[in-house]
Design an enzyme around this catalytic site. Structure first.
Site, PDB file in Angstrom:
ATOM      1  N   ALA A  14       0.832  -1.213   0.000  1.00 41.33           N
ATOM      2  CA  ALA A  14       0.000   0.000   0.000  1.00 41.33           C
ATOM      3  C   ALA A  14       0.861   1.255   0.000  1.00 41.33           C
ATOM      4  O   ALA A  14       0.510   2.261   0.613  1.00 41.33           O
ATOM      5  CB  ALA A  14      -0.921  -0.006   1.220  1.00 41.33           C
ATOM      6  N   GLY A  16       2.178   2.858  -2.893  1.00 40.53           N
ATOM      7  CA  GLY A  16       2.204   3.630  -4.137  1.00 40.53           C
ATOM      8  C   GLY A  16       1.527   4.984  -4.043  1.00 40.53           C
ATOM      9  O   GLY A  16       0.655   5.218  -3.208  1.00 40.53           O
ATOM     10  N   ARG A  44      -2.328   8.357 -11.096  1.00 42.35           N
ATOM     11  CA  ARG A  44      -3.460   8.459 -12.035  1.00 42.35           C
ATOM     12  C   ARG A  44      -4.769   8.817 -11.339  1.00 42.35           C
ATOM     13  O   ARG A  44      -5.741   9.206 -11.997  1.00 42.35           O
ATOM     14  CB  ARG A  44      -3.609   7.143 -12.807  1.00 42.35           C
ATOM     15  CG  ARG A  44      -2.506   6.909 -13.840  1.00 42.35           C
ATOM     16  CD  ARG A  44      -2.520   5.494 -14.356  1.00 42.35           C
ATOM     17  NE  ARG A  44      -3.822   5.100 -14.860  1.00 42.35           N
ATOM     18  CZ  ARG A  44      -4.175   3.846 -15.117  1.00 42.35           C
ATOM     19  NH1 ARG A  44      -3.317   2.860 -14.878  1.00 42.35           N
ATOM     20  NH2 ARG A  44      -5.368   3.572 -15.587  1.00 42.35           N
ATOM     21  N   ALA A  49     -46.715  23.679  14.662  1.00 48.43           N
ATOM     22  CA  ALA A  49     -45.891  24.197  13.574  1.00 48.43           C
ATOM     23  C   ALA A  49     -45.124  25.435  14.011  1.00 48.43           C
ATOM     24  O   ALA A  49     -45.630  26.270  14.758  1.00 48.43           O
ATOM     25  CB  ALA A  49     -46.775  24.521  12.374  1.00 48.43           C
TER      26      ALA A  49
END
Length: 465
Positions: free
Chosen positions: A9, A11, A15, A383
């Site tokens: 792991a 790298g 890209r 409300a």
């Protein structure tokens, strides 16, 4: 025989065009390397070592929840052979088999790893490589076999292959089982006379054969298992495969997905039988949904728990929330961290809850914010109600006890308690506790001024004239 795992792991993943380590990019809600680790864990290895390099501290920090995992740093990154060599110290004295995996190949199945180890150990090989046949092998190393025996002779990288070798469709996955005996002595013999001037791990095949040691292969039937991720497009492809597999498993277990193509469900989500998922639903993280639920279109649920027979109507967002059996949520509701909607409660449109318990059978149906509140059983919240929970320095709690009625357009200035069965009149601002069974009002008496509009209009006309 002991099995040890090493995962490459280190790298940069250039890209990916990312400032983030490639192995930490997510597929189906989980970092790529976590998928690999989950498969490796399932075979019960004696040890797990991860070779890190690019942004190593970030990778180690993300995996800090794995105290038994060892990390070794590859710096500089000089190829896969060089990466494997960095594990020699961590594996000093180890015996048995080393399973070498790649942190960016997340689709490998546990069954494949078990079969690979069985094939390797039964054959007594120095190395066993996982291969697959693909229609377009461009970019992959090719498996070169002896035409008479079918044995693997060598593995040639795409950049170094001849035109005839590039026509080979059997590819190297980068996944190996190695006998630990003599492994690192052989690795030190790898050269770097290739297009990349790197130490290629596949060169071990020729080295072992030169020593008279056996090299075996294990071909997977589904080439998707060995798909690596080197670009955003490949990440999307791998994620799509994972989601399709997840959705198929859910449907096989009795979940209805009305449109599987638009059901975005992470790996660790669980859903009970007879639940219906409408189109365009996103279920993330460790979300659990019970049996007999209905999740309507446009809903996003993250790391939340939903009980049985609950309904979440269109376009709701739930993050780290709990919804109990038979509750109703939405449409257009927002349940934030530690919202807790109890059995049979109802949360309506444009209602937001944060760190709030809405008790059994209670309801808040319209245009309301309830933050840092503890609301009892069978409470009606009208409300436009707001619990004013922040005083500029601290968050404070509002308590509304069982059976209370909160009128519309009410502000409750925390900390405050509304007692059991109390009423709060519409338009009231509550700054003090309301006793049980009391009525609280704060608005003054209404006063009508006759002909006010007419007189105002006359004054404006004179001013304009």
């Amino acid at each position: 025989m002991d099995v040890h795992v090493a995962i490459l792991a280190a790298g940069k993943g250039t890209r990916m065009k990312s400032t983030w380590p490639k192995v930490l990019h997510r597929a189906a809600g989980i970092p790529l390397i976590e998928h690999v680790l989950a498969a490796a864990d399932a075979i019960g290895p004696v040890s797990t070592t991860i070779v890190v390099g690019h942004m190593s501290e970030v990778v180690e920090r993300r995996l800090a929840h794995r105290p038994a995992t060892r990390f070794v740093v590859q710096e500089p990154q000089l190829g896969t052979g060089h990466a494997l060599l960095q594990t020699e110290g961590a594996l000093a004295g180890a015996q048995g088999t080393l399973l070498l995996l790649s942190g960016d190949v997340p689709l490998l199945k546990v069954s494949t790893l078990k079969c690979l180890i069985e094939r390797h150990e039964a054959s007594g090989a120095a190395a066993t490589v996982v291969t697959a046949d693909v229609a377009d092998p461009a970019g992959y190393g090719r498996i070169v076999r002896d035409l008479a025996t079918g044995r693997v002779v060598r593995i040639v990288e795409d950049r170094d292959a001849t035109s005839s070798e590039r026509a080979i469709q059997e590819i190297n996955s980068g996944i190996y089982a190695f006998a630990l005996a003599g492994l690192f002595e052989a690795v030190r013999r790898i050269g770097h006379g290739n297009a990349q001037h790197e130490y290629y791990l596949p060169d071990l095949v020729a080295i072992f054969r030169g020593e008279g040691r056996n090299v075996e292969s294990f071909k997977v039937g589904d080439a998707n298992e060995i798909r690596g991720v080197n670009s955003r497009e490949e990440l999307a492809t791998v994620t799509r495969i994972m989601r399709n597999d997840k959705n198929a498993a859910l449907m096989a277990a009795g979940v209805t997905l009305e449109d599987p193509a638009t059901a975005y469900i992470d790996r660790d989500v669980t859903i009970g039988a007879d639940t219906v998922i409408h189109p365009c639903v996103t279920l993330e993280g460790t979300t659990t949904i019970g049996a007999g639920c209905e999740i309507h279109s446009g809903v996003r649920i993250v790391n939340s728990q939903i009980g049985d027979r609950a309904i979440v109507f269109n376009h709701c967002v739930l993050v780290e929330a709990r919804v109990s059996n038979d509750a109703r949520i939405g449409p257009f509701a927002h349940l934030r961290k530690d919202a807790d909607v109890r059995a049979g409660a109802k949360v309506g449109n444009f209602v937001e809850l944060k760190n709030t318990v809405l008790g059994p059978g209670s309801k808040s149906m319209h245009l309301t914010y309830l933050g840092d509140a503890r609301i009892g059983e069978k409470v009606n919240v009208g409300a436009g109600t707001i619990t004013c929970n922040y005083d500029g320095e601290k968050k404070r709690q509002t308590h509304i006890e069982d059976g209370a009625f909160i009128g519309s357009d009410t502000q409750l200035i925390a900390p405050v308690t509304v007692g059991r069965n109390a009423y709060v009149g519409s338009g009231t601002t509550i700054r003090e506790d309301v006793p049980p069974d009391a009525l609280a009002v704060s608005a003054g008496k209404q006063r009508n001024i006759e002909h006010w509009v007419t007189e105002r209009r006359k004054k404006l006309q004179k001013t304009e004239g």
